[in-house]
Design a protein around this motif. Structure first.
Motif, PDB file in Angstrom:
ATOM      1  N   ALA A   4      35.438   5.607  60.412  1.00  0.00           N
ATOM      2  CA  ALA A   4      35.056   4.570  60.872  1.00  0.00           C
ATOM      3  C   ALA A   4      35.477   4.718  62.029  1.00  0.00           C
ATOM      4  CB  ALA A   4      35.163   3.028  60.227  1.00  0.00           C
ATOM      5  N   SER A  11      33.521   5.928  66.284  1.00  0.00           N
ATOM      6  CA  SER A  11      33.635   4.794  67.112  1.00  0.00           C
ATOM      7  C   SER A  11      34.031   5.199  68.364  1.00  0.00           C
ATOM      8  CB  SER A  11      34.358   3.153  67.090  1.00  0.00           C
ATOM      9  OG  SER A  11      35.895   3.491  66.521  1.00  0.00           O
ATOM     10  N   PHE A  59      31.693   5.521  71.800  1.00  0.00           N
ATOM     11  CA  PHE A  59      32.469   4.763  72.942  1.00  0.00           C
ATOM     12  C   PHE A  59      32.325   6.159  73.827  1.00  0.00           C
ATOM     13  CE2 PHE A  59      35.614   5.294  75.854  1.00  0.00           C
ATOM     14  CZ  PHE A  59      35.615   3.571  76.169  1.00  0.00           C
TER      15      PHE A  59
END
Length: 64
Positions: free
Chosen positions: A38, A42, A46
């Motif tokens: 996770a 992320s 980003f």
């Protein structure tokens, strides 16, 4: 057809005994892997978002 709470609970207990439960270590390892993935996802999204935003700003000449 009648419902017997006692039989239901007995059946639930019987089924729960058949389940192969993971060890504490396996649970921690799996949880760590999920959290790591996770976190990596992320960071990846980003970076991709920033690159797309930079490309759009360059393409349309926005935001100096």
């Amino acid at each position: 057809m009648s419902f017997s709470p006692g039989k239901f609970l007995h059946d639930v207990r019987t089924e729960a005994e058949r389940v192969t439960w993971p060890t504490r270590r396996a649970t921690f390892v799996t949880t760590g892997a999920v959290l790591a993935m996770a976190g990596l996802a992320s960071i990846f999204f980003f970076v991709v978002d920033q690159l797309i935003g930079l490309g759009v700003r360059q393409l349309f000449g926005l935001g100096g």
